[in-house]
Design a protein around this motif. Structure first.
Motif, short mmCIF file in Angstrom:
data_model
loop_
_atom_site.label_atom_id
_atom_site.label_comp_id
_atom_site.label_asym_id
_atom_site.label_seq_id
_atom_site.Cartn_x
_atom_site.Cartn_y
_atom_site.Cartn_z
N ASP A 204 0.82 -1.23 0.00
CA ASP A 204 0.00 0.00 0.00
C ASP A 204 0.85 1.28 0.00
N GLN B 111 2.97 2.36 1.99
CA GLN B 111 3.13 3.04 3.27
C GLN B 111 4.60 2.98 3.74
N ALA C 84 -3.42 4.00 1.81
CA ALA C 84 -2.44 3.31 2.66
C ALA C 84 -3.04 2.89 3.99
#
Ligand SMILES: Nc1nc2c(ncn2[C@@H]2O[C@H](COP(=O)(O)OP(=O)(O)O)[C@@H](O)[C@H]2O)c(=O)[nH]1
Ligand SMILES: [Mg+2]
Length: 236
Positions: free
Chosen positions: A82, A84, A200
């Motif tokens: 994601d 992140q 995220a």
């Protein structure tokens, strides 16, 4: 990469994977509603596993680690697709394991001051700090956090713990660290910049709360097992 509806962020994450160092990339798509699997194949992910039905974040990781062991991995890095956490830290994490310094490396969002600056919601930050302090006491270890989605393991560790006995939901991650500490493996940490944006972070307050209570249960059970007052199957 344990993936669930990751189509919007997968490419950005994948492009940062140092493919000169990483021999095989495995992605498990947990029955996403978007075209995560197709996109992964298109990008050149070496192994795309697609669950026919949603099994949950823990079930997703079980498929991944079993596959990694099956294809002969020596060092396994789990990172959320994601975007992140940056895969640019992979060489650092690999090196720590490859040189035999620590068999487990966590990329921490909490070391340093980056988490709130990166946009971690205040309630998640406070919960993270509270759960981490409680867990450090109960499992008798000292980590800056137990909740990061970026972790590296040696093969020996994955073979030395029964991760398949863990939960299929989010608490899987926490059970895994508990097993690792229970069996006496050491854990190293590196500071990781973190980014919070819509794609995220999809876990809402209710699911975070369920996770929080799950973490407390894991830590208490860890202590009871250590004292010989319980015999949970995840530590056998
Ligand atoms: N397998 C699976 N993964 C999920 C599910 N829901 C969320 N995830 C993944 O779990 C990870 C953590 O969730 P995320 O929303 O990023 O949490 P946060 O970043 O800690 O706020 C992400 O990589 C998601 O893709 C699900 O139902 N099944
Ligand atoms: Mg996330």
């Amino acid at each position: 990469m344990p993936a669930y509806n990751a189509a919007l962020t997968l490419e950005k994450t994948y492009r940062e994977v140092p493919r000169d160092l990483v021999d095989e990339v495995i992605l498990c798509d947990d029955a996403s509603k978007d075209d995560t699997s197709a996109l992964a194949r298109q990008l050149g992910v070496d192994h795309v596993i697609t669950h026919p039905r949603n099994r949950g974040y823990g079930g997703n990781q079980k498929s991944l680690y079993n596959k990694a062991l099956e294809i002969g991995a020596d060092i396994v890095i789990m990172v959320h697709p994601d975007y992140q956490y940056t895969p640019l830290l992979i060489p650092t994490m690999c090196n720590v394991i490859g040189e035999g310094l620590y068999p487990v490396v966590l990329a921490s969002r909490i070391l340093g001051k980056g988490a709130l600056k990166g946009g971690m919601p205040l309630y998640k930050y406070v919960a993270n700090r509270f759960l981490t302090a409680t867990q450090n006491l109960l499992v008798n270890y000292k980590l800056s956090e137990y909740h990061t989605g970026y972790r590296a393991f040696s093969r020996e560790v994955l073979e030395g713990i029964d991760f398949n006995a863990n939960d299929d939901d989010f608490v899987f991650d926490n059970e895994m660290l508990s097993q690792i500490i229970y069996h006496g493996y050491d854990i190293g940490e590196v500071t990781c910049p973190t980014k919070y944006f819509d794609e995220a972070s999809s876990i809402n307050f209710a699911r975070s709360t369920k996770y929080g209570f799950g973490v407390l249960r894991v830590s208490i059970m860890h202590r009871l097992n250590k004292w010989g007052l319980a015999d949970s199957k995840i530590y056998r």
